[in-house]
Structure formats: structure tokens, C-alpha cells
Write a protein that holds these residues in place. Structure first.
Motif, short mmCIF file in Angstrom:
data_model
loop_
_atom_site.label_atom_id
_atom_site.label_comp_id
_atom_site.label_asym_id
_atom_site.label_seq_id
_atom_site.Cartn_x
_atom_site.Cartn_y
_atom_site.Cartn_z
N ARG A 1 0.64 -1.36 -0.13
CA ARG A 1 -0.07 -0.19 0.14
C ARG A 1 0.61 1.45 -0.07
O ARG A 1 0.15 2.32 -0.30
CB ARG A 1 -1.10 0.17 0.93
CG ARG A 1 -1.78 -1.32 1.39
CD ARG A 1 -2.71 -0.85 2.36
NE ARG A 1 -2.29 -1.34 3.39
CZ ARG A 1 -1.74 -0.40 4.34
NH1 ARG A 1 -2.50 0.83 4.12
NH2 ARG A 1 -1.42 -0.37 5.18
N LYS B 1 -2.70 -2.57 -5.55
CA LYS B 1 -3.02 -2.03 -4.32
C LYS B 1 -2.47 -0.72 -3.86
O LYS B 1 -2.54 -0.28 -2.15
CB LYS B 1 -2.84 -3.33 -3.36
CG LYS B 1 -3.75 -3.74 -3.11
CD LYS B 1 -5.05 -3.88 -3.51
CE LYS B 1 -6.01 -5.17 -3.83
NZ LYS B 1 -6.80 -5.36 -3.82
N GLU C 1 -1.42 2.55 -2.68
CA GLU C 1 -2.20 3.53 -2.03
C GLU C 1 -1.06 4.77 -2.00
O GLU C 1 -1.82 6.34 -3.07
CB GLU C 1 -2.54 3.51 -0.97
CG GLU C 1 -3.73 2.54 -1.24
CD GLU C 1 -4.90 2.43 0.08
OE1 GLU C 1 -4.49 3.12 1.06
OE2 GLU C 1 -5.40 1.66 0.02
N ASP C 2 0.56 4.65 -2.21
CA ASP C 2 1.14 5.75 -1.91
C ASP C 2 2.29 6.23 -2.61
O ASP C 2 2.70 5.01 -1.98
CB ASP C 2 0.91 6.38 -0.36
CG ASP C 2 1.87 7.71 0.76
OD1 ASP C 2 2.28 8.06 -0.18
OD2 ASP C 2 1.56 7.51 1.57
N ASN D 1 -4.55 2.00 -8.00
CA ASN D 1 -5.21 2.25 -6.74
C ASN D 1 -4.49 3.24 -6.51
O ASN D 1 -4.64 3.23 -5.69
CB ASN D 1 -5.44 0.95 -5.81
CG ASN D 1 -6.50 1.02 -4.62
OD1 ASN D 1 -7.81 1.62 -5.58
ND2 ASN D 1 -5.39 1.05 -3.74
N GLN E 1 -3.11 6.51 -5.08
CA GLN E 1 -3.98 8.01 -4.67
C GLN E 1 -3.29 9.34 -3.80
O GLN E 1 -3.83 9.89 -4.58
CB GLN E 1 -4.70 7.85 -2.67
CG GLN E 1 -5.49 6.56 -3.11
CD GLN E 1 -6.49 5.48 -2.42
OE1 GLN E 1 -6.72 6.28 -1.20
NE2 GLN E 1 -6.22 4.32 -2.17
N ASN F 1 -7.90 6.67 -9.46
CA ASN F 1 -7.88 7.45 -7.89
C ASN F 1 -7.13 7.80 -7.43
O ASN F 1 -7.16 8.21 -6.95
CB ASN F 1 -8.34 5.79 -7.52
CG ASN F 1 -9.36 4.63 -7.42
OD1 ASN F 1 -10.08 5.24 -7.71
ND2 ASN F 1 -8.54 3.40 -7.86
#
Length: 928
Positions: free
Chosen positions: A748, A792, A794-795, A819, A821, A845
Motif C-alpha cells: 500500500r 494495491k 496507494e501512496d 489504486n 491515491q 484514483n
């Protein structure tokens, strides 16, 4: 939610009877406000457990992450108010208000203050108290559930059988009607009746219909009847006793350590041999009460747990670390407990002496006394059947006469926490049956009298000012639990006190005594612990490894927190944290065995070895969950994976976090091949300041890290790639876009910071004649090749990577980075483009783009060949571009420059909340 958005509405009231669902509503409101980002900060406070304005002020500041510096209480309110005015839009929810709260005195801005952006939501069972007493601007009453919603909630809780069983269904509907639309009654009775026979359902309905009125404040007769019925049908006296005990222990979160100490004193676990079994039984009883609805499910709000409530190693690994009881359930519990023949009593100090002459005082078995007014207690209470006495006082200097305990011969539990004692009341020596004594947080002088309490099993001096343990404690040969945590002034434990406590099972001394001495001196030595054959739970600090006796025995320990150096926190039941330890000199066989069965290991300034871990057999490190190694210049490898035991059986199957920092000579994390079954549970991997590390993982190892969620690599001067593979054939069908490395499917967060030699994320190693794999990485066109997939992620943070030119290949595997973000890129002077045109639709996203100090960056977004009818970055909320001297805003198909509004024109900017552009060249704009 509209009232929260209304700038003219600052003081909002939520009112409803007990158990109607006010707290549930408030939590939902807070969650929605957070999701919609209505406030910069928000706090939820349950006032039932907060005695005064200063405590409330501290709790608000802590919940909002604010620090109050002023020591004068009269000025701290002004300080809090000023901070709340400065912090922007703030939401404060104050739940379960029983009496008027002077918000100005606490430091909360007035609703009439024109500068405030602080919104206060107040909740109480008393609507007039809030509206008339505190001047709320708008009231939201929480109504009873209509029958249809009540039936739906009941079915959800009791199970489908109530709908499917034709004989049961009409009875269940009548039961729901008797609950009168109150969620707490519906849920509690549904849980109690789940899977019961029709006869039990009929009996419950009859009792609910015949319930009598109650005198409990703000608790209706139907609610009382439902809860009383649930209590009556609990299976077992021990679970019923625990329910009543929890009802007597104040408000808010109650530490399970506290419940265990009281329960042991009251013989709640009388036929259970060991402390570990007591702990397990307590957890089982708590789960029973949660399943019945009589305790709240503490899993749901673990973030709310008050950190000030101390946790011992007994419960550090438990899902439940505390118990929480709904206010209505607590009132009912106390009403049930107050009935004959052996009532529990909670009372104030006013009229205490007169009450002591009543029949109730003669028969009560449990007293919780709240001292608010008196400065001195009566000369004594005649309570011949009393088993437990708890004193709570706002004034720690309340005088307890020497004769006070003479009429309490059967007392088993005594809690005098947070009081001041020069000497203990002399009548304590008459308490021959006392089994639990709590003097936590007390200012203590002479406590030698404790030595006469020979039946004592639990003694807590946690957080007290005790400086020296009295030699009389040698007589406490039945003591099973001794809590000395946070006794920071404790400097003297006379020789042979500890070794005399022959029944001791749990000794906890965190942030406490550290003046251990060697054999033959006056203070305690560690070898005394070898005499404690029942000791299974040990938490201690040892300032120097040289104090460890070579024959130190640990074989019986099932829980431990042993800190050599200084205390650094505890999150598992078996933790060993070693500072300034020479492995070859200080770690004998017993300590090595302890090390190999630990769940948490930390090494700081480790010497005497080039490997951190030396597996001695196939059982080594099978339970290790967290490993940290830091500031150890002799370390070259974490483990010698060429070890035959390791190669045959693998290792670290439960390891969740690996943190390596400031290891000047670390060459490889693992020296040799790694079996596939190793490290399969690793979730966090952090590497910081390892200047000789050229790559982090071999591809064969990386493929096994299927659970990895967070990776941070920082300040590794020689690192050229993160993942290295020895030959291209390790990747099947090399060059085929549909085939990728399938690395880290659950990753993530990826942060790569200050890596001056980093060329790419993964590449083949160009081997030399040297057998070492630490060779130069091949240069690739892009940092993430088309073979790497992070579905997956995100960061993504890329900071100070001077060799970074392009982040992504023009093609990505399916769903790779889909995914993402948050994208932050700082200090990458050779980076030319951020997001190439072919990939723009892979980042739908993205919520935040932050790019700074990239001197050659020309394009943040390249829009060439993009369909104008397709939304670009529809979820983007934050766009920051700073110190980008060569930035070109948009590049279209004709390579012509357009004004920045062109970028916004092709983006859906309805979600854009923050836009910042600073120190970016305007030269191209002037050419238009």
C-alpha cells in the motif's frame, strides 16, 4: 449534517432517553464529518468518566493533538481557547452529559464569539439541561425506533431463525414490541434469546410483560426488565459476578488488569491454578458478556482506549484490553447489585457516618465510596460482611483514621489509589483476609505495615512515589502478582525481598527500579529471581548487560518484557530489547534460548558478531513477529541464511515487521538463498542509513513477500536497485507485457528517500568474477519497468533520487498502480515527465499530486493522443507544483503551449480542494 455546515450554528444538542442510540448516532456523524472533511480536527469525549473541568480540558487537548504549556490551571483555559481559535474548523462532541458543563471554564469558545469556527455537539438524557442550562441553539431529539426498524434490528441480532420458525415468529414480534423501540433493549434481549428454545422465549415474554416500575434515573421499566432478564439467564455464577463487578468499577474504559486484580481478590477465579489460566478465563467471561450484549464490543473502538490506563504484559496481546459498559447497563447492574441479601453499594461521602448505622451497611459486601466534600472519614465503618472497599477522592489528602478498617474483618479487596500516606492506617493490620491491595498513584512514606497482610496475593504500587520497599515484605509468601510499574523514585529493594516471594508469578517493573547490583551488595540482584520457581511473567529494565548473571534462568517464563538499556515500549507478550550488548560476552545459553522464542526483538549497539541472529535449531524464531536492528557497525548480515537448519526448514514464518537503521557495514540483509516459506507474513519493511547496501532483495526472496504492505528505504548511499535478479531468465517470457514480476500484491505504501545511486526499482545484476551479488545494476529507461506490478499501491513517495529520469514505462501490466491515491515527488533533478500520456487512465484514483524541486521537469501531465471525452484524474483533491523552473503545463498533439486553464479544462475539478503553484517558470505562458 446540515447543522454542522451552518456557519451560524455552533452549539448543537442531541437528546434522548438512555439506550435510544445517541452514542451510535454521534459516532456516525463524526465518521461522516471526517469522510467529508468538514473539519480540520475533531474529538469525541465521553464525559461519564471525567470528573472535572481540568480533566476535560486535558482530554480535549489530547484528542485534538494539542499541547498546553501553561501550568497555572486558571490560565490553561485561556490557552486552550486561543489554540481552538487558531486551529481552524474544529468539531468537539461531548457525550453522556449528566450535569451542566461550564464550557468557558474549560476553554471552549462561546457560541457568541464571532471569530470561532469551533462547533460543539452535546448529548444527554436531559434535554432541558442542554437547552436551558447550556444554551444550545438547536435540538435534535433521538426518537424510539418504529416497529418495522425495531424488528429488522432484532432479526439481524437474533438470527434468521426468528423469521423462519413459524412457532417462534409471533412470540419474537411480541418481544420486540415490549422493547418499546429502544435499541439497547432490542439488541440485549435478542442476543440473550438467540438459539434458545420456544419455552425460554415464552418465559422471557411473560417476564417483560410483568415488569415493575423502577426508580433508576432515566432508565425505563422495559429497559430494566430486558437487561435484568439477560443477567438472570447468564450461565454460571462467575460470569454474573463479573458483570456486577464491572458495573461497580466507575465509568469509561476499565483496564482488564484492574478487573483481574479485583477478581483475584474476590475469589472469582478461586479454582484456577495459574495466573495465565486466570487471564484466559477472564477473557472468556468478557467475551461471554459481550456476546450477551451486557458489555460493549471493545473491538469496535480500540482507537478510543485511554492510553493513560496502564497495560501489563498479561493483556498486551489480547483482542480485548479493557471492558466498556453502556451507561444504562451500568445503572441496571448497580440496581441489581444493590438488592438483598448481600448488596453492593456505590455512595457519596455526605452522610456516610449516619449511613454506617443502617442495616444496609451491616449487610453490604462491596462499597465504592466517592469522596467529594469531607476532609476526614469517620472513625470507622461497621461492615462485618464487607469484602471489597474502593475509595475514590478528588482530594488525595483525605484523612483516613487509624481505626477506620477495624470493623471490616472479612475485607478481601482494598483500593486506596491516588491518596497521600505518610504512614498507612494502623487498622490495616486487622485485615487478615485481605488478598488484593492497590496503592497505585499514591504518595507513600512508610508502608512496613504491609508485611502483616500475609494472605495478600495482589499488590499494586504502580505509579506511586515509593522510594524503598520495606524488609517486612519478605513475609508476603502468598503474593502472586507484584506491580511496580512507573515507580520512578524506587531506588532501594533490600536484598532477599524478591527471593522471599516464593509464590510470585508476575513481577512487573517497567519505568521503575533499575539499581540492580551484583552478588554480595545491599540492593537486590537479578540472581534472586532464580529462586522464584512459579515466576512466569516478568517485565524489568536492566541498565547494563554486565549485571546479567550467567546462570540466569528463564525456562518457565511464558510472558516477558526484558529491556537491557532503557524501556522502549511493549506490544507482544514476549519481548527482548537489548542495548549495548556484546553477543559473545553477555548472552549465555539461557538468554539465547529466550531470544529464540521471542515475539519481539530489538538490538541497539550490538557487538561481538557480524550476524544478528544465529539459529541453533529448526525451532528458532518461529514466533518472531517484530525485529529491529540499529546502530550496530559490526553487523554485516541480519542472518546467515547458509545455515543448514535455516535452509532445511525456513525461518520467520510469523515476522510482521523488519526495521534496519544505521548499520554502517550491512552488506546484505540475508547472506545466501532464502527458502520460499520464509517471511511470508512480513507486512512492514523499513531500511534507513545502511550506506553499503547495494540492493535490498533478490527476486526469489521478493516473490515470497506476498503480505508486504509498507516499504520505506531511506539514506542508503550505495543502493542501486531495490529488487535484483541474477539473470533475465528468472522472468518468464521476458519482454512480454502481459507477464510481470507479480511483486508485493498487497503493498500500500512505498517510500524511497535520499538514495543517490538508485537507478531503478528492479533489474538484472551484471555479475563479475566475484561471487558476491553486490554489483552494478543495469540502467533501464524507466524506474518501474513494464514487468513490475503494484495493484494495491496507494501512496508513492520518491524523494531526492538524483538519477531518476522517468518513473514509468509507457506500458504497465493490467491494474498496476490503478489504486494509487497519493503521488509525491521531491528533489529529482533529472526527472523529465511525471505522468506520460499512455498511462493517464491508469491513475483514475489519484487524490493528491505533489511535485517539488525537479529542475528539468517539463510535463506534469502529457495529454498527447488522449480522448477529450474521457475524464482526467476525476478524484484529484490536491495539486501542488513548486520550484519547477522548466515546467510546461500541457503538451498537446501540435506541441503548442496553452494556458494553465487548459489543464483544468480537461480535468474534472469538482473535487479539487487545494491547488498551489509556486516558483514555476512563466516564460511559456508569455509566448501565447
Amino acid at each position: 449534517m446540515d447543522a454542522l455546515r451552518d456557519n451560524n450554528m455552533n452549539l448543537i444538542e442531541v437528546w434522548g432517553v438512555g439506550g435510544v442510540g445517541k452514542t451510535t448516532l454521534l459516532k456516525q456523524v463524526a465518521q461522516q464529518a471526517k469522510q467529508q472533511q468538514l473539519f480540520t480536527r475533531q474529538a469525541y469525549i465521553d464525559l461519564s468518566s471525567i470528573p472535572d473541568s481540568e480533566k476535560l480540558r486535558q482530554r480535549i487537548a489530547k484528542a485534538l493533538g494539542l499541547t498546553l504549556w501553561r501550568k497555572d490551571e486558571s490560565r490553561r483555559a485561556d490557552e486552550l481557547k486561543q489554540r481552538l481559535m487558531e486551529e481552524g474548523k474544529i468539531l468537539i462532541i461531548l457525550d453522556d452529559i449528566w450535569r451542566e458543563v461550564d464550557l468557558e471554564q474549560v476553554g471552549i469558545p462561546s457560541k457568541d464569539d464571532i471569530w470561532t469556527q469551533c462547533k460543539i455537539v452535546l448529548a444527554s438524557r436531559d434535554g432541558d439541561l442542554l437547552c436551558k442550562g447550556m444554551g444550545t441553539q438547536i435540538c435534535f431529539p433521538v426518537e424510539y425506533l418504529p416497529l418495522e426498524e425495531a424488528w429488522s434490528l432484532f432479526k439481524k441480532t437474533a438470527g434468521d431463525s426468528v423469521e423462519e420458525n413459524l412457532e417462534l415468529r409471533p412470540i419474537a414480534i411480541q418481544v420486540v414490541k415490549e422493547c418499546e423501540g429502544l435499541p439497547i433493549a432490542i439488541v440485549t434481549i435478542a442476543k440473550a434469546l438467540k438459539d434458545e428454545t420456544v419455552a425460554v422465549w415464552k418465559n422471557a415474554l411473560e417476564q417483560l410483560r410483568s415488569c415493575a416500575p423502577t426508580n433508576i434515573r432515566a432508565v425505563g421499566k422495559k429497559v430494566y426488565s430486558c437487561l435484568e432478564w439477560s443477567y438472570t439467564h447468564l450461565k454460571g455464577d462467575d460470569v454474573k459476578s463479573l458483570f456486577l463487578l464491572c458495573g461497580m468499577l466507575g465509568y469509561g474504559d476499565i483496564s482488564l488488569d484492574l478487573v483481574l486484580q479485583y477478581g483475584m481478590g474476590l475469589d472469582l477465579f478461586d479454582r484456577i491454578d495459574s495466573l495465565e489460566q486466570v487471564r484466559n478465563r477472564l477473557l472468556a467471561l468478557v467475551e461471554n458478556l459481550e456476546a450477551s450484549g451486557l458489555l460493549l464490543d471493545s473491538h469496535e473502538d480500540t482507537h478510543k482506549f485511554d492510553e493513560e490506563i496502564a497495560l501489563s504484559s498479561l493483556f498486551v496481546d489480547a483482542d480485548n484490553k479493557f471492558v466498556r459498559m453502556h451507561g444504562v447497563v451500568r445503572e441496571v447492574a448497580r440496581a441489581i447489585a444493590s438488592k438483598d441479601p448481600h448488596p453492593f453499594v456505590v455512595r457519596e461521602d455526605v452522610g456516610l457516618e449516619e449511613w454506617s448505622e443502617t442495616d444496609e451497611s451491616k449487610s453490604c459486601t462491596f462499597i465504592s465510596l466517592n469522596c467529594k466534600v469531607v476532609r476526614e472519614l469517620p472513625r470507622g465503618l461497621v461492615c462485618p460482611d464487607l469484602q471489597s472497599f474502593l475509595l475514590h477522592s478528588n482530594n488525595p489528602s483525605v484523612n483516613i483514621p487509624n481505626t477506620f478498617f477495624e470493623g471490616m474483618k472479612k475485607l478481601k479487596v482494598l483500593d486506596l489509589s491516588d491518596m497521600h500516606f505518610t504512614t498507612l492506617p494502623s487498622s490495616l493490620d486487622s485485615l487478615a483476609n485481605l488478598q488484593t491491595l492497590r496503592l497505585a498513584g499514591c504518595e507513600l512514606g512508610d508502608i512496613a505495615l504491609i508485611g502483616k497482610l500475609t494472605k495478600l496475593e495482589v499488590l499494586s504500587l504502580m505509579g506511586s512515589t515509593i522510594q524503598k520497599l520495606p524488609k517486612e515484605m519478605m513475609q508476603l509468601t502468598n503474593l502472586r502478582l507484584l506491580d511496580l510499574d512507573d515507580c520512578e523514585e524506587l531506588k532501594v529493594i533490600p536484598r532477599n525481598i524478591l527471593s522471599s516471594l516464593s509464590r510470585l508469578e508476575c513481577l512487573s517493573m517497567i519505568s521503575s527500579f533499575t539499581k540492580w547490583e551484583v552478588e554480595g551488595e545491599s540492593n537486590a540482584c537479578l540472581s534472586e529471581l532464580n529462586h522464584l520457581s512459579y515466576l512466569t511473567n516478568l517485565s524489568i529494565e536492566i541498565p547494563d548487560a554486565k549485571l546479567l548473571p550467567r546462570d540466569f534462568l528463564f525456562e518457565n517464563l511464558t510472558r516477558y518484557g526484558i529491556f537491557i538499556g532503557s524501556w522502549r515500549g511493549l506490544r507482544t507478550k514476549r519481548a527482548l530489547k537489548l542495548g549495548k550488548v556484546n553477543r559473545s560476552l553477555h548472552l549465555g545459553d539461557e538468554m539465547s534460548k529466550l531470544l529464540e522464542r521471542s515475539e519481539e526483538l530489538e538490538f541497539e549497539e550490538l557487538s561481538g558478531t557480524k550476524y544478528v541472529l544465529h539459529p541453533s535449531d529448526r525451532e528458532s524464531f518461529l514466533e518472531l513477529k517484530h525485529l529491529l536492528v540499529g546502530n550496530s557497525p559490526e553487523i554485516q548480515y541480519i542472518i546467515d541464511s547458509k545455515n543448514q537448519q535455516f535452509l532445511q526448514h525456513g525461518a520467520f514464518p510469523l515476522l510482521e515487521s523488519l526495521i534496519l537503521r544505521t548499520l554502517e557495514n550491512l552488506e546484505e540483509v540475508w547472506h545466501g538463498p532464502i527458502p520460499m516459506e520464509s517471511f511470508g507474513n512480513l507486512k512492514t519493511l523499513n531500511v534507513d542509513s545502511c550506506p553499503k547496501l547495494k540492493f535490498l532483495l533478490l527476486l526469489s526472496t521478493a516473490r515470497g513477500l506476498s503480505q508486504l504492505e509498507e516499504m520505506t528505504i531511506e539514506d542508503c548511499d550505495a543502493m542501486q536497485q531495490i529488487i535484483a535478479y541474477e539473470k533475465e531468465s528468472e522472468i518468464k517470457e521476458d519482454g512480454h507485457v502481459g507477464t510481470n514480476l507479480q511483486l508485493f500484491p498487497k503493498l500500500r505504501s512505498l517510500k524511497l528517500i535520499y538514495l543517490p545511486q538508485l537507478i531503478n526499482f528492479s533489474s538484472e545484476l551484471q555479475t563479475t568474477s566475484s561471487p558476491s551479488l553486490s554489483t552494478n545494476a543495469r540502467s533501464e529507461d524507466s524506474f518501474f519497468s513494464h514487468k513490475v506490478s503494484f495493484p494495491k499501491l496507494e501512496d508513492l513517495t520518491l524523494r531526492h533520487l538524483p538519477k531518476l529520469k522517468d518513473i514509468w514505462h509507457h506500458q504497465l501490466p493490467f491494474e498496476s498502480f490503478s489504486n494509487l491515491q497519493i503521488l509525491r515527488v521531491y528533489g529529482c533533478p533529472c526527472l523529465l515527465n511525471l505522468v506520460p500520456a499512455p498511462l493517464i487512465h491508469s491513475f483514475q484514483n489519484l487524490k493528491e499530486i505533489d511535485v517539488q524541486y525537479c529542475e528539468l521537469l517539463e510535463h506534469v501531465i502529457v495529454l498527447q493522443e488522449i480522448d477529450e471525452n474521457v475524464e482526467i484524474l476525476p478524484k484529484l483533491e490536491t495539486l501542488k507544483m513548486e520550484f519547477l523552473p522548466r515546467l510546461r503545463w500541457i503538451k498537446d498533439g501540435n506541441d503548442s503551449m496553452k494556458y494553465f486553464s487548459s489543464l483544468l479544462a480537461v480535468m474534472n475539478i469538482q473535487n479539487l480542494q487545494q491547488f498551489r503553484i509556486r516558483y514555476c517558470s512563466m516564460e511559456d505562458l508569455r509566448k501565447m
